[in-house]
Design a protein around this motif. Sequence first.
Motif, PDB file in Angstrom:
ATOM      1  N   PHE A   3       0.853  -1.213   0.048  1.00 34.37           N
ATOM      2  CA  PHE A   3      -0.024  -0.135  -0.018  1.00 34.37           C
ATOM      3  C   PHE A   3       1.005   1.179  -0.061  1.00 34.37           C
ATOM      4  O   PHE A   3       0.412   2.192  -0.433  1.00 34.37           O
ATOM      5  CB  PHE A   3      -0.854   0.250   1.388  1.00 34.37           C
ATOM      6  N   ARG A   4       2.125   1.203   0.536  1.00 38.89           N
ATOM      7  CA  ARG A   4       2.914   2.242   0.655  1.00 38.89           C
ATOM      8  C   ARG A   4       2.628   3.463   1.680  1.00 38.89           C
ATOM      9  O   ARG A   4       2.986   3.440   3.019  1.00 38.89           O
ATOM     10  CB  ARG A   4       3.774   2.794  -0.762  1.00 38.89           C
ATOM     11  N   ASN A   5       1.705   4.334   1.119  1.00 39.07           N
ATOM     12  CA  ASN A   5       1.423   5.464   2.012  1.00 39.07           C
ATOM     13  C   ASN A   5       0.329   5.915   1.252  1.00 39.07           C
ATOM     14  O   ASN A   5      -0.272   5.787   0.310  1.00 39.07           O
ATOM     15  CB  ASN A   5       2.801   6.381   1.960  1.00 39.07           C
ATOM     16  N   ALA A   6      -0.160   7.061   2.066  1.00 42.38           N
ATOM     17  CA  ALA A   6      -1.543   7.836   1.730  1.00 42.38           C
ATOM     18  C   ALA A   6      -1.488   8.393   0.308  1.00 42.38           C
ATOM     19  O   ALA A   6      -2.289   8.405  -0.453  1.00 42.38           O
ATOM     20  CB  ALA A   6      -1.885   8.823   2.647  1.00 42.38           C
ATOM     21  N   VAL A 164     -17.569   8.345   0.638  1.00 41.15           N
ATOM     22  CA  VAL A 164     -16.218   9.111   1.126  1.00 41.15           C
ATOM     23  C   VAL A 164     -15.555   7.915   1.740  1.00 41.15           C
ATOM     24  O   VAL A 164     -16.334   7.257   2.883  1.00 41.15           O
ATOM     25  CB  VAL A 164     -16.863  10.173   2.098  1.00 41.15           C
ATOM     26  N   VAL A 165     -14.487   7.795   1.593  1.00 41.45           N
ATOM     27  CA  VAL A 165     -13.737   6.868   2.535  1.00 41.45           C
ATOM     28  C   VAL A 165     -12.404   7.531   2.862  1.00 41.45           C
ATOM     29  O   VAL A 165     -11.846   8.429   2.686  1.00 41.45           O
ATOM     30  CB  VAL A 165     -13.213   5.667   1.562  1.00 41.45           C
ATOM     31  N   LYS A 166     -12.018   6.989   4.207  1.00 35.14           N
ATOM     32  CA  LYS A 166     -10.837   7.303   4.896  1.00 35.14           C
ATOM     33  C   LYS A 166      -9.786   6.157   4.908  1.00 35.14           C
ATOM     34  O   LYS A 166     -10.307   5.064   5.502  1.00 35.14           O
ATOM     35  CB  LYS A 166     -11.344   7.840   6.394  1.00 35.14           C
ATOM     36  N   VAL A 167      -8.616   6.368   4.646  1.00 36.00           N
ATOM     37  CA  VAL A 167      -7.530   5.219   4.917  1.00 36.00           C
ATOM     38  C   VAL A 167      -6.574   5.790   5.769  1.00 36.00           C
ATOM     39  O   VAL A 167      -5.957   6.740   5.442  1.00 36.00           O
ATOM     40  CB  VAL A 167      -7.018   4.760   3.603  1.00 36.00           C
ATOM     41  N   ASP A 168      -6.619   5.006   6.773  1.00 32.68           N
ATOM     42  CA  ASP A 168      -5.507   5.426   8.064  1.00 32.68           C
ATOM     43  C   ASP A 168      -4.409   4.285   8.015  1.00 32.68           C
ATOM     44  O   ASP A 168      -5.204   3.140   7.995  1.00 32.68           O
ATOM     45  CB  ASP A 168      -6.372   5.697   9.038  1.00 32.68           C
ATOM     46  N   PHE A 169      -3.344   4.640   8.294  1.00 31.29           N
ATOM     47  CA  PHE A 169      -2.426   3.404   8.437  1.00 31.29           C
ATOM     48  C   PHE A 169      -1.973   3.249  10.031  1.00 31.29           C
ATOM     49  O   PHE A 169      -1.519   4.143  10.620  1.00 31.29           O
ATOM     50  CB  PHE A 169      -0.991   3.734   7.808  1.00 31.29           C
ATOM     51  N   LEU A 170      -2.830   2.097  10.452  1.00 31.91           N
ATOM     52  CA  LEU A 170      -3.183   2.173  11.728  1.00 31.91           C
ATOM     53  C   LEU A 170      -1.836   1.806  12.672  1.00 31.91           C
ATOM     54  O   LEU A 170      -1.535   2.042  13.973  1.00 31.91           O
ATOM     55  CB  LEU A 170      -4.061   0.894  12.185  1.00 31.91           C
ATOM     56  N   GLN A 172       1.639   2.493  11.963  1.00 31.63           N
ATOM     57  CA  GLN A 172       2.720   3.115  11.806  1.00 31.63           C
ATOM     58  C   GLN A 172       3.039   4.190  12.671  1.00 31.63           C
ATOM     59  O   GLN A 172       1.915   4.772  13.098  1.00 31.63           O
ATOM     60  CB  GLN A 172       2.631   3.697  10.297  1.00 31.63           C
ATOM     61  N   VAL A 173       4.085   4.398  13.076  1.00 29.26           N
ATOM     62  CA  VAL A 173       4.668   5.312  13.994  1.00 29.26           C
ATOM     63  C   VAL A 173       4.525   6.820  13.530  1.00 29.26           C
ATOM     64  O   VAL A 173       4.415   6.772  12.201  1.00 29.26           O
ATOM     65  CB  VAL A 173       5.942   5.010  14.823  1.00 29.26           C
ATOM     66  N   ASN A 174       4.730   7.793  14.127  1.00 31.59           N
ATOM     67  CA  ASN A 174       5.068   9.192  14.014  1.00 31.59           C
ATOM     68  C   ASN A 174       3.981   9.722  13.017  1.00 31.59           C
ATOM     69  O   ASN A 174       4.466  10.481  11.705  1.00 31.59           O
ATOM     70  CB  ASN A 174       6.188   9.330  13.391  1.00 31.59           C
ATOM     71  N   HIS A 175       2.464   9.735  13.372  1.00 33.09           N
ATOM     72  CA  HIS A 175       1.610  10.410  12.677  1.00 33.09           C
ATOM     73  C   HIS A 175       1.583  10.232  11.127  1.00 33.09           C
ATOM     74  O   HIS A 175       1.863  11.302  10.453  1.00 33.09           O
ATOM     75  CB  HIS A 175       1.526  11.842  12.881  1.00 33.09           C
ATOM     76  N   PRO A 176       1.539   9.005  10.405  1.00 34.36           N
ATOM     77  CA  PRO A 176       1.527   8.891   9.010  1.00 34.36           C
ATOM     78  C   PRO A 176       0.253   9.569   8.498  1.00 34.36           C
ATOM     79  O   PRO A 176      -0.853   9.906   9.068  1.00 34.36           O
ATOM     80  CB  PRO A 176       1.412   7.286   8.953  1.00 34.36           C
ATOM     81  N   PRO A 177       0.489  10.259   7.103  1.00 30.52           N
ATOM     82  CA  PRO A 177      -0.540  10.787   6.646  1.00 30.52           C
ATOM     83  C   PRO A 177      -1.803   9.835   6.223  1.00 30.52           C
ATOM     84  O   PRO A 177      -1.586   8.630   6.280  1.00 30.52           O
ATOM     85  CB  PRO A 177      -0.199  11.170   5.247  1.00 30.52           C
ATOM     86  N   LEU A 178      -2.901  10.441   6.399  1.00 29.62           N
ATOM     87  CA  LEU A 178      -4.314   9.744   6.050  1.00 29.62           C
ATOM     88  C   LEU A 178      -4.725  10.344   4.664  1.00 29.62           C
ATOM     89  O   LEU A 178      -4.538  11.280   4.287  1.00 29.62           O
ATOM     90  CB  LEU A 178      -4.982   9.544   7.177  1.00 29.62           C
TER      91      LEU A 178
END
Length: 190
Positions: A3-6, A164-170, A172-178
């Motif tokens: 998925f890598r990141n937001a 509307v969807v929200k994808v959050d990296f649950l 990961q440390v240090n406030h990953p972007p969503l």
Amino acid sequence: MSFRNAVKLSHHCVKMVVKPDDTVVDATCGNGHDTLFLARLVPRGRVLAFDISPLAIANTAARLKEHGVSDRVELFQEDFRNLRAYVTSPVAAIMFNLGYLPGASRETATKAQHSKQAVETAVNLIRPGGVVTVVCYSGHQGGAEETREILAVTGGLNQKEFEVVKVDFLNQVNHPPLLVAVYRLEGDRA
Ligand SMILES: C[S@@+](CC[C@H](N)C(=O)[O-])C[C@H]1O[C@@H](n2cnc3c(N)ncnc32)[C@H](O)[C@@H]1O
């Protein structure tokens, strides 16, 4: 596969709906990575790219030139709250990558109320079958409030008209972007 990141996931959402002759918008072009991604997606279309920072506009112009895709991109040094003045007919996708310009002062960061207003405008500028993507960063000053505003404004959209969807990296440390992605439903489902 990863998925890598937001940001990477926002690209997947945009790829799902955009066709080669579409018009698309980068609301925060920054260093031009997302603009380059969009330009490659629409070889016969148009990209309108915005940023309030002159440095961002210069960096994006240089990146597009280096990759030979400047022909289909128009750059505007402009506040994204004024999108409506430039987007005069419905577009396939509008991307927001909030926060500050990497490598520049954090004073360049997007502001909660401004971003809220621009996203509210953007959802009404996409065509049925189009998307708005918003990458939100909560780690910098004002970022948590901005994220809350974006979730509130998109979470309040009419479900008969938008998904509307929200994808959050649950984990990961240090406030990953969503990522927040808004899809405008097409006629038969709207
Ligand atoms: C995280 S960066 C964007 C990264 C960019 N998409 C890329 O691929 O390199 C956020 C950008 O938003 C811009 N920005 C801040 N407030 C803005 C506003 N009101 N209107 C348009 N751009 C704004 C900043 O100047 C900064 O370049």
